[in-house]
Structure formats: structure tokens, C-alpha cells
Design a protein around this motif. Sequence first.
Motif, PDB file in Angstrom:
ATOM      1  N   VAL A 133       0.840  -1.195   0.000  1.00 42.38           N
ATOM      2  CA  VAL A 133       0.000   0.000   0.000  1.00 42.38           C
ATOM      3  C   VAL A 133       0.879   1.250   0.000  1.00 42.38           C
ATOM      4  CG1 VAL A 133      -1.859   1.236   1.167  1.00 42.38           C
ATOM      5  CG2 VAL A 133      -1.766  -1.268   1.260  1.00 42.38           C
ATOM      6  N   VAL A 134       0.566   2.175  -0.895  1.00 40.07           N
ATOM      7  CA  VAL A 134       1.327   3.418  -1.036  1.00 40.07           C
ATOM      8  C   VAL A 134       0.416   4.592  -0.714  1.00 40.07           C
ATOM      9  CG1 VAL A 134       2.727   4.839  -2.582  1.00 40.07           C
ATOM     10  CG2 VAL A 134       2.690   2.341  -2.873  1.00 40.07           C
ATOM     11  N   PRO A 139      -4.309   8.946  -6.160  1.00 46.01           N
ATOM     12  CA  PRO A 139      -4.278   7.512  -6.432  1.00 46.01           C
ATOM     13  C   PRO A 139      -4.309   7.155  -7.911  1.00 46.01           C
ATOM     14  CG  PRO A 139      -5.807   7.983  -4.648  1.00 46.01           C
ATOM     15  CD  PRO A 139      -5.394   9.305  -5.233  1.00 46.01           C
ATOM     16  N   GLN A 140      -5.114   7.851  -8.678  1.00 45.47           N
ATOM     17  CA  GLN A 140      -5.242   7.510 -10.099  1.00 45.47           C
ATOM     18  C   GLN A 140      -3.933   7.739 -10.844  1.00 45.47           C
ATOM     19  OE1 GLN A 140      -8.649  10.173 -10.416  1.00 45.47           O
ATOM     20  NE2 GLN A 140      -9.918   8.455 -11.096  1.00 45.47           N
ATOM     21  N   ALA A 159     -11.305   8.415  -6.673  1.00 45.27           N
ATOM     22  CA  ALA A 159     -10.583   9.560  -6.127  1.00 45.27           C
ATOM     23  C   ALA A 159      -9.848   9.185  -4.839  1.00 45.27           C
ATOM     24  CB  ALA A 159     -11.549  10.707  -5.863  1.00 45.27           C
ATOM     25  N   ARG A 160     -10.311   8.155  -4.122  1.00 40.51           N
ATOM     26  CA  ARG A 160      -9.716   7.799  -2.828  1.00 40.51           C
ATOM     27  C   ARG A 160      -8.759   6.622  -2.915  1.00 40.51           C
ATOM     28  NH1 ARG A 160     -10.638   4.152   1.182  1.00 40.51           N
ATOM     29  NH2 ARG A 160      -9.994   4.776   3.286  1.00 40.51           N
ATOM     30  N   TYR A 161      -8.970   5.742  -3.875  1.00 41.79           N
ATOM     31  CA  TYR A 161      -8.290   4.451  -3.818  1.00 41.79           C
ATOM     32  C   TYR A 161      -8.161   3.881  -5.224  1.00 41.79           C
ATOM     33  CZ  TYR A 161      -8.288  -0.667  -3.063  1.00 41.79           C
ATOM     34  OH  TYR A 161      -8.009  -2.013  -3.105  1.00 41.79           O
ATOM     35  N   ARG A 178      -5.398   7.451  -1.020  1.00 42.05           N
ATOM     36  CA  ARG A 178      -5.306   8.890  -0.789  1.00 42.05           C
ATOM     37  C   ARG A 178      -5.125   9.163   0.699  1.00 42.05           C
ATOM     38  NH1 ARG A 178      -6.504  13.506  -3.404  1.00 42.05           N
ATOM     39  NH2 ARG A 178      -7.525  12.439  -5.129  1.00 42.05           N
ATOM     40  N   THR A 179      -4.135   9.970   1.009  1.00 40.76           N
ATOM     41  CA  THR A 179      -3.817  10.297   2.386  1.00 40.76           C
ATOM     42  C   THR A 179      -4.208  11.742   2.648  1.00 40.76           C
ATOM     43  OG1 THR A 179      -1.960   8.758   2.320  1.00 40.76           O
ATOM     44  CG2 THR A 179      -1.968  10.375   4.094  1.00 40.76           C
TER      45      THR A 179
END
Length: 246
Positions: A133-134, A139-140, A159-161, A178-179
Motif C-alpha cells: 500500500v502506497v 491515487p489515479q 478519487a480515494r483508492y 489517498r492520504t
Amino acid sequence: MSTRLACVVFDAIELRSVARFWAELLGWEVLMDRPGEVDVAASDPDGLDVALTFLPARRSKSAKNRIHLDLSSRSLDHQRVQVDRALSLGARRLDIGQGAVPWAVLADPEGNEFCVLEPREQYVDTGAVAAIVVDTENPQRLAEFWSTAAGWPVTHDSARYAGIRSATGQGPWLEFLRTPEALGECGRLHLDLIAFPTDDPVVEAARLRAAGALPMNPDTPPANTPALVLADPETNEFCLLREASG
């Protein structure tokens, strides 16, 4: 022409003890132990698990790593066994603000974060490591770059993952999460790619730069240089390794 994902690299102060921790936790083997490098991998030679490599740390850990491993479980009982085993080997529980979640957040003996997941259908056939996991701001964008780099198709993105995985449907996922907080330093884990034996690493480096990679050392290293250091579009460093000559 293409490259493939070879390993996840840990910078470690006590690399042999950290390598043994991960080998025992995952049920893998220490395949190589020499001064300055220890390699750990699954025992199945036909498996598609990504190996782990442990190298001497250049600096002490001072912030949350951008990359971590998610470990799979077959049942809630198996998840508890995995957590207990990790703790008995030297891991500790970790609070990174996750709140009440069904997975366990832990740190290895040198503080590297990892999760032991509750059973999830998408990870039933991954092997011990469910996902690499990064943390990312986009993310995209990173999924598209690493899809080019690893040769794995993008299987889902939002947008999140986003996530990519080998087209064979085997082995771990490479996922981008996404962080919300600003990304800090890259931390003590990075990814290594390797060119296929018939491909020129310099040509492959040019292909990766065209996809968005950032050069971190000379474009054309000497022939005996084992790796070319690049960075992805969010400055996560990675190495492009030369195939060992037979």
C-alpha cells in the motif's frame, strides 16, 4: 519492452533481525544473507509473491512510512493468530489515528507500520501479503504510472483508492490510498523494478521517464552499476535493477 516489480526494500538498522522477523511472520525463507543485504521470499518457486530485501539504513526512522504491507487472513480466528504471532516475534500495536477498524495496525521491531487485515474476498488468493500500500495525493495518477512500470493493469480506481495487480490474478495487489495529511518524507521502504533480460535498462529508464519518472542519478550509469535510481511522480524513490548476468 517492459519492467517487472522485483521486491519491496526495507532500510534497516539490524537488517538480519528484521529480515528474520518478516520471514517467520510470513512463513517465508531467507534466500540470501550476505554483508549489506538479506533477501526473504516465499518458498514456492512458481509463486508470484514479491520478495522482500533488507539493506542497511541510511538514516533513522523519523516519520510514518509512505509504503506499508497489508497481510491477509483466512478468518477472524486466523487474523487473531497472525496478530499474536507478530507480537510474539517482536511487533507492537500502533495507534496512527485509525480509530475503531476491523484490521490490526502494528509495527515491526524497527517501527515499520503494517496491517493484519480481517478476511476480505479480494485477498483470498494473494498469499501471505495481501497488498503493498502506497500513501498518495493522487491515487489515479500513481496507479497509472506503476501500471506502466510493473506491467500490471489498473483494476479499480477512484478519487480515494486505486489498485493494480498482475494480469494472472495471483500474488499481492499494489494499492494507492489517498492520504488526507500532507505527505512527508518517503520513509524506509521503497520498490525495486527489474528489466527483463532481453531489454536494455537504459532504454527502460527512458520509457519510465516518459511515463512520469524523475531521474535521481545519471541517465547512463557505468555498465557495472547494479541499479539506476529514479522516483515516481510523487517523489517515491525506486531502483531499476540490472538483470544479473548468468
